[in-house]
Scaffold this motif. Sequence first.
Motif, PDB file in Angstrom:
ATOM      1  N   TRP A   1     -12.139  -6.791   1.737  1.00 16.56           N
ATOM      2  CA  TRP A   1     -11.414  -6.896   0.484  1.00 16.56           C
ATOM      3  C   TRP A   1     -10.337  -5.839   0.330  1.00 16.56           C
ATOM      4  CZ3 TRP A   1     -10.484 -10.486  -2.844  1.00 16.56           C
ATOM      5  CH2 TRP A   1     -11.229 -11.635  -2.685  1.00 16.56           C
ATOM      6  N   GLY A   2     -10.595  -4.610   0.875  1.00 20.58           N
ATOM      7  CA  GLY A   2      -9.506  -3.644   0.869  1.00 20.58           C
ATOM      8  C   GLY A   2      -8.339  -4.145   1.697  1.00 20.58           C
ATOM      9  N   THR A   3      -8.685  -4.828   2.833  1.00 18.31           N
ATOM     10  CA  THR A   3      -7.627  -5.357   3.692  1.00 18.31           C
ATOM     11  C   THR A   3      -6.811  -6.410   2.971  1.00 18.31           C
ATOM     12  OG1 THR A   3      -9.327  -5.188   5.376  1.00 18.31           O
ATOM     13  CG2 THR A   3      -7.249  -6.128   6.016  1.00 18.31           C
ATOM     14  N   ILE A   4      -7.499  -7.324   2.254  1.00 20.36           N
ATOM     15  CA  ILE A   4      -6.754  -8.380   1.576  1.00 20.36           C
ATOM     16  C   ILE A   4      -5.787  -7.791   0.575  1.00 20.36           C
ATOM     17  CG2 ILE A   4      -6.927 -10.295   0.006  1.00 20.36           C
ATOM     18  CD1 ILE A   4      -9.451 -10.992   1.053  1.00 20.36           C
ATOM     19  N   LEU A   5      -6.267  -6.853  -0.228  1.00 20.58           N
ATOM     20  CA  LEU A   5      -5.393  -6.309  -1.269  1.00 20.58           C
ATOM     21  C   LEU A   5      -4.171  -5.650  -0.666  1.00 20.58           C
ATOM     22  CD1 LEU A   5      -7.670  -6.882  -3.280  1.00 20.58           C
ATOM     23  CD2 LEU A   5      -7.234  -4.703  -4.267  1.00 20.58           C
ATOM     24  N   SER A   6      -4.385  -4.780   0.350  1.00 21.28           N
ATOM     25  CA  SER A   6      -3.218  -4.064   0.859  1.00 21.28           C
ATOM     26  C   SER A   6      -2.295  -4.989   1.630  1.00 21.28           C
ATOM     27  CB  SER A   6      -3.649  -2.898   1.729  1.00 21.28           C
ATOM     28  OG  SER A   6      -4.715  -3.263   2.542  1.00 21.28           O
TER      29      SER A   6
ATOM     30  N   LYS B   1       4.969   1.014   7.272  1.00 16.00           N
ATOM     31  CA  LYS B   1       4.355   1.388   8.531  1.00 16.00           C
ATOM     32  C   LYS B   1       3.130   2.260   8.312  1.00 16.00           C
ATOM     33  CE  LYS B   1       6.999   2.057  12.233  1.00 16.00           C
ATOM     34  NZ  LYS B   1       8.183   2.365  13.028  1.00 16.00           N
ATOM     35  N   ARG B   2       3.139   3.063   7.273  1.00 12.01           N
ATOM     36  CA  ARG B   2       1.956   3.857   7.006  1.00 12.01           C
ATOM     37  C   ARG B   2       0.789   2.979   6.602  1.00 12.01           C
ATOM     38  NH1 ARG B   2       1.190   9.591   5.481  1.00 12.01           N
ATOM     39  NH2 ARG B   2       2.772  10.275   6.889  1.00 12.01           N
ATOM     40  N   LEU B   3       1.079   1.924   5.838  1.00 12.73           N
ATOM     41  CA  LEU B   3       0.026   0.995   5.437  1.00 12.73           C
ATOM     42  C   LEU B   3      -0.615   0.372   6.664  1.00 12.73           C
ATOM     43  CD1 LEU B   3       0.593  -1.280   2.455  1.00 12.73           C
ATOM     44  CD2 LEU B   3      -0.473  -2.282   4.372  1.00 12.73           C
ATOM     45  N   LEU B   4       0.213  -0.078   7.624  1.00  9.28           N
ATOM     46  CA  LEU B   4      -0.342  -0.678   8.826  1.00  9.28           C
ATOM     47  C   LEU B   4      -1.078   0.354   9.662  1.00  9.28           C
ATOM     48  CD1 LEU B   4       2.592  -2.959   9.855  1.00  9.28           C
ATOM     49  CD2 LEU B   4       0.458  -3.621   8.844  1.00  9.28           C
ATOM     50  N   ALA B   5      -0.585   1.615   9.650  1.00  7.38           N
ATOM     51  CA  ALA B   5      -1.250   2.644  10.446  1.00  7.38           C
ATOM     52  C   ALA B   5      -2.653   2.908   9.919  1.00  7.38           C
ATOM     53  CB  ALA B   5      -0.435   3.929  10.411  1.00  7.38           C
ATOM     54  N   TRP B   6      -2.820   2.955   8.589  1.00  7.99           N
ATOM     55  CA  TRP B   6      -4.163   3.157   8.037  1.00  7.99           C
ATOM     56  C   TRP B   6      -5.061   1.985   8.377  1.00  7.99           C
ATOM     57  CZ3 TRP B   6      -6.428   7.376   6.683  1.00  7.99           C
ATOM     58  CH2 TRP B   6      -5.692   8.436   6.195  1.00  7.99           C
ATOM     59  N   HIS B   7      -4.502   0.789   8.464  1.00  9.00           N
ATOM     60  CA  HIS B   7      -5.341  -0.332   8.897  1.00  9.00           C
ATOM     61  C   HIS B   7      -5.740  -0.189  10.344  1.00  9.00           C
ATOM     62  CE1 HIS B   7      -5.818  -2.810   5.561  1.00  9.00           C
ATOM     63  NE2 HIS B   7      -4.547  -2.766   5.269  1.00  9.00           N
ATOM     64  N   GLY B   8      -4.841   0.392  11.160  1.00  6.83           N
ATOM     65  CA  GLY B   8      -5.224   0.634  12.536  1.00  6.83           C
ATOM     66  C   GLY B   8      -6.438   1.536  12.628  1.00  6.83           C
ATOM     67  N   VAL B   9      -6.471   2.571  11.743  1.00  8.34           N
ATOM     68  CA  VAL B   9      -7.657   3.428  11.722  1.00  8.34           C
ATOM     69  C   VAL B   9      -8.886   2.639  11.282  1.00  8.34           C
ATOM     70  CG1 VAL B   9      -8.640   5.500  10.733  1.00  8.34           C
ATOM     71  CG2 VAL B   9      -6.239   5.394  11.173  1.00  8.34           C
TER      72      VAL B   9
ATOM     73  N   ILE C   1     -13.159   3.797   4.065  1.00  6.39           N
ATOM     74  CA  ILE C   1     -12.201   4.745   3.472  1.00  6.39           C
ATOM     75  C   ILE C   1     -10.758   4.452   3.864  1.00  6.39           C
ATOM     76  CG2 ILE C   1     -11.568   7.151   3.322  1.00  6.39           C
ATOM     77  CD1 ILE C   1     -14.375   7.900   3.321  1.00  6.39           C
ATOM     78  N   PRO C   2     -10.421   4.254   5.142  1.00  2.63           N
ATOM     79  CA  PRO C   2      -9.007   4.005   5.442  1.00  2.63           C
ATOM     80  C   PRO C   2      -8.469   2.721   4.853  1.00  2.63           C
ATOM     81  CG  PRO C   2     -10.109   4.764   7.399  1.00  2.63           C
ATOM     82  CD  PRO C   2     -11.175   4.481   6.397  1.00  2.63           C
ATOM     83  N   THR C   3      -9.273   1.631   4.757  1.00  4.56           N
ATOM     84  CA  THR C   3      -8.694   0.417   4.202  1.00  4.56           C
ATOM     85  C   THR C   3      -8.380   0.593   2.729  1.00  4.56           C
ATOM     86  OG1 THR C   3     -10.952  -0.376   4.171  1.00  4.56           O
ATOM     87  CG2 THR C   3      -9.491  -1.399   5.711  1.00  4.56           C
ATOM     88  N   PHE C   4      -9.123   1.438   2.029  1.00  8.86           N
ATOM     89  CA  PHE C   4      -8.765   1.649   0.640  1.00  8.86           C
ATOM     90  C   PHE C   4      -7.601   2.607   0.481  1.00  8.86           C
ATOM     91  CE2 PHE C   4     -11.483  -0.677  -2.111  1.00  8.86           C
ATOM     92  CZ  PHE C   4     -12.458  -1.117  -1.260  1.00  8.86           C
ATOM     93  N   ILE C   5      -7.476   3.558   1.406  1.00 11.36           N
ATOM     94  CA  ILE C   5      -6.309   4.436   1.333  1.00 11.36           C
ATOM     95  C   ILE C   5      -5.056   3.629   1.634  1.00 11.36           C
ATOM     96  CG2 ILE C   5      -5.213   6.437   2.384  1.00 11.36           C
ATOM     97  CD1 ILE C   5      -7.783   7.713   2.737  1.00 11.36           C
ATOM     98  N   ALA C   6      -5.181   2.605   2.485  1.00 15.54           N
ATOM     99  CA  ALA C   6      -4.015   1.791   2.830  1.00 15.54           C
ATOM    100  C   ALA C   6      -3.445   1.107   1.601  1.00 15.54           C
ATOM    101  CB  ALA C   6      -4.397   0.755   3.874  1.00 15.54           C
ATOM    102  N   MET C   7      -4.309   0.848   0.586  1.00 15.89           N
ATOM    103  CA  MET C   7      -3.841   0.149  -0.585  1.00 15.89           C
ATOM    104  C   MET C   7      -2.869   0.988  -1.393  1.00 15.89           C
ATOM    105  SD  MET C   7      -6.533  -1.915  -2.860  1.00 15.89           S
ATOM    106  CE  MET C   7      -7.273  -0.417  -3.322  1.00 15.89           C
ATOM    107  N   LEU C   8      -2.951   2.314  -1.261  1.00 11.00           N
ATOM    108  CA  LEU C   8      -2.137   3.173  -2.101  1.00 11.00           C
ATOM    109  C   LEU C   8      -0.797   3.506  -1.466  1.00 11.00           C
ATOM    110  CD1 LEU C   8      -4.886   5.756  -2.959  1.00 11.00           C
ATOM    111  CD2 LEU C   8      -4.163   3.902  -4.365  1.00 11.00           C
ATOM    112  N   GLN C   9      -0.515   3.004  -0.264  1.00 11.29           N
ATOM    113  CA  GLN C   9       0.673   3.449   0.450  1.00 11.29           C
ATOM    114  C   GLN C   9       1.890   2.682   0.006  1.00 11.29           C
ATOM    115  OE1 GLN C   9       0.528   5.953   2.474  1.00 11.29           O
ATOM    116  NE2 GLN C   9      -1.655   6.050   2.128  1.00 11.29           N
ATOM    117  N   ASN C  10       3.037   3.340   0.054  1.00 10.32           N
ATOM    118  CA  ASN C  10       4.286   2.673  -0.299  1.00 10.32           C
ATOM    119  C   ASN C  10       5.190   2.463   0.881  1.00 10.32           C
ATOM    120  OD1 ASN C  10       3.947   2.341  -2.984  1.00 10.32           O
ATOM    121  ND2 ASN C  10       4.482   4.445  -3.417  1.00 10.32           N
ATOM    122  N   ASP C  11       4.825   2.948   2.037  1.00  6.09           N
ATOM    123  CA  ASP C  11       5.649   2.803   3.222  1.00  6.09           C
ATOM    124  C   ASP C  11       4.954   1.785   4.103  1.00  6.09           C
ATOM    125  OD1 ASP C  11       7.193   3.089   5.426  1.00  6.09           O
ATOM    126  OD2 ASP C  11       6.698   5.173   5.800  1.00  6.09           O
TER     127      ASP C  11
END
Lengths: 189, 299, 618
Positions: free
Chosen positions: C417-422, C297-305, C285-295
């Motif tokens: 794959w979510g990681t690659i896209l984001s 640092k938030r994108l990297l934070a969701w990857h941290g989760v 779930i978090p790696t796919f939410i990371a794909m939708l982020q526009n900021d």
Amino acid sequence: MDRNKIGKWLKSPGKMAQKYSLHALYFCTGCGIIEIPPTITARWDAERFGVIPVATPRQANLFLITGYVSLKTLKYIIRSYEQMPEPKFTVGFGSCPINGGMYWDSYNTIKHLDKYIPIDGWIAGCMPRPEAVFVAVTHLWTLIDKGKADGYKKYREDYELYRENQESVLGKLEWPPLFSKEKQHEASV
Amino acid sequence: MDTMVNTILEIIAIILLALLIGLFFLGLSRKITARMHWRYGPPITQPVIDIIKYFNQTSTSHGYLFSFGLILSLSGCIVLLLFLPFGHWCPLSSSGGLLVVLYLMLVSPLGLALSGGEAANPNASIGISRKFLLAMGYEIPLLLIVVGVMSYYDTISIVEIVDKQLQTGCSFQHLPLLLSGLAYVLILPAITGMRPFEMIQAPQEIASGPMAEYSGKFLAFTTIQHALNLFIGISLFTNLFLGGASNPGYFFLKTLVVLIVMLIVNAVFPRFRVEQAIRYLWKWSSALALIGLIIVAIT
Amino acid sequence: MNLEILLAIAFGGSFITYISGRISKKLRNIFAILISVGLIGFIGSLFGNTTEETICPGFWNFPLNLRINMLSWFFAITIAIIGALAIIFSLQYIKEKERTDFYYLMILLVNSSMIGIVLSGDLILFYIFWEIMSWSTFLLISYSRGPAISAGMKYIVMSIAGSVAMLVGILSLYTHYGTFIIADLSNQLSLNTPGFVLFIFILFFIAFGIKNAVWPFHTWLPPAHSEAPSPFSAILSGILVRMGMYGFLVIFFVIAGIDLFINLGSRLVHFNTILAWIGAINIIIPTFIAMLQNDSKRLLAWHGVGQGGYMVLGIAIGSSLGIAGGTFHIINHTSYIALLFLVVGAIEYCTKGIRDLNSLGGLIKKMPVTFIGALVGACGLIGIPLTNGFVSKWLIYKTLITDGYPFLAFAALLGTWGTILSLFKFIHNIFLGQLPEKYKNIKKPPFSMQLPIIILSLIIVTFGIIPGIPLKVINQIMISSGIDSLNITLWGVNSETGTINMLNIFTALLITGVLIWLIFKGSKKAKQIDQYDNYTAGTYVPKDKYHYSVEFYGPLNRMLRPYLKDFIDTFYLKLAKSVKNLGNGIRQIYAGDIGYYVTYIVFFLALLIFIQLKWTLW
């Protein structure tokens, strides 16, 4: 065709490959473009000659100017021609690029395209049939064989004249000159 | 020493043969598509002529990453070849198996994407985003299928999977894997980029996508990469589901049959939009692959 | 004796730095660097020691112990290195802001308390250092005022909830077994009291799960990472949240033991299976939410989760490959997420505060070193072969497939794959594409910012090609905790069901890369053109309008956005709101009018008299 003669391939592969793989820029000028789709689709198949249409000037080495050239179109033609990689060949279709054709006294069209970009060959007609396109392609092959299809070399050597002609009709051009003085004598192909 | 010389000869043979077969497949695909359209089409050696012409042209480059991305992508493709068994040849078989293959399949699109991004053209960026979206689409069923195969044969090494199939018949003859195999046939055009999933290079829509700013030698490398990708996609399917082969000639015949089946679909269909493609891949093939995985997990 | 000196230097150093900041800025900077680098050297010299010492025999009648073994050393050296790199980075980054002495004090205090946590041999010290770490983190997250304060409040409330759970767990362990010392508790928990063991496990899971941002407890992490200053974000996401993982390792493998951990549960469902499934959901779930982020640092934070899920999954499986993979993933994740946050920090510094992905582009021409760092970090996060992320993920996948968990294997593979896209969106929107006009004159980041980026990239690539070096340390950790060891070679792992050998892959990629590069060089030279000479169908490039970065994955966003709302966050906010309403409701009792109070007293007395008359209780 001498496409299957191995000896010629081994002697000068570059020239043979240039002949049998002419990728045409799908640039739709004027009324002549109506003759191109029948040429490249199933009825008169251009792919057996190696001619396929490609999307961008950077991938093309054959430029077909298929009809009358207005002033706006001239700017795009010059820009696309300059973005094509060398060696490149241009063919003018119909009578409008040769001497103005049907629009010989119009205020908005270019009468002699040869002054602005170098043209290697002409096809007469209004419009030429697809068979005439194939005759033009095979004639271009003979010219390439004999080394007479060197419009791009002429463009490199006489660039200043060409640019002067272009600017006299289009006003100041936004892009910088393609060849500066030192590069004109660089060896190309 | 002997085995090392043997390995090096195998490696060189695999790379050259894969390149020749890939280019032959590309030419054959243009010829068969043309014949299906009731026209003649170019000679089968046309891709070779194209490559020689590309090397003869001048080219323009936008920066260092422009070339480096393409080199990375092509070397990723070639290294991937060494991990897939080609007949009974498989030089790097003992270094991680199918998981390494799945991860090396990421290097090639990533390299192409970096190079296209450096081109600073929005057509290239749109093409790259479509490429990744399509990859997202076919990876879900592909991962379900591959995990199913690995669980069924209880190993992660492709060579062992091929050996087991040579003894007990190809995977289609094992009942639990039948649904996974059907799902794989449905996604095979998406992996190799044939119609109806050809939206990455859409000359009429996005000016050939990531290849919009390529000219000269870059296009030559792109054609070689296209040929190798086609071969790799078909070869993975043949190894996992059609039983590989015991010698390279027989392997070539099996891949040829798969190619001709794909070409019959390729010649007739137009291309999907990306969201239609993703919906198709996530609905039908994922459902089949999921049921297949459940069946494998139960038995 | 050594351990006390270490902690004294660490804590004392932070206060000396603060005081010297009042005297002169240069002196403070020198002190900060000296202390952090000195800590690396000191901890490095303690490699291989296994000692335990009592520093205070009678703290309210409880002895306090410090101890060091391979597990503590492993974490301590990571903390020291990341701390030093972040402090070197913040020399230039924090120069323009206000209250810089406070910043240095807090960041050194965070480092020291983390070292204290891993060195403590005793649950009281563990709790004390945990609390120091928590509130100094809160002060640093709220450092730049404004929206950072609410992010810090969210963090501290959840962290305090976790600490309370941990305190309950520690106290119940004390009441059952009579001691706080970890080494003595090691063999006390047994399968005879499964209810109590489950209770302890759940309490500590809540405590360490909140710190580690495991899926139901992750909502504090995205705002906290976005609002903190970038070098501290690197420490925060790198090693501070992984203190939760250290806690997991201590409670599951040191105190409880591997046999108890695997066998806890009924015949149908085991505790570690549920933990593995939580880890799997935490990956997807978090790696796919990371794909939708526009900021960024938030994108990297969701990857941290998301990557925390890999660690929980690896540890929960319980086989030696899984535990090795999960533990190795901890330091791998530290290296690349710290690297990516430092890259974002460098970009913020050079563009004067812009970190929005939709307004950057083409910065590779101005900051090539930062780009190479971002590329290596992104490749590590994705798990491309030749980076260390690939080795740890390979170990986890292998144990999932060969031990018969196909659905968990699919979930773990899907996270890639979510990681690659984001991450490709991250790299493309910042570094590739057309350079906007307003950034044409920005300068490169200074060398003190480039140095940590270069060092971390080298670590990622070296551990990717030669994974034997950290894997040998992890092997010793596993032996000392009673788990079966692996057969580690310098280049990979040999196990009986499949080997991984990075040397082959590395040599193959190198040789083919060099060959193709030679063919490339041998062909005609390409002419270099700038970004304005581009295919535009014949016209010239319109400046600032020829860049595709907004809604980079438009079709997929439209399909997935309704399903990827963070409903846990909404749940917590609703919970907080209902507590506030309850409080408001109770407050209504105190109406302020004396008539109401007299009525309450009269009614209560009447109730008491009624009860006495009816049932004569008194």
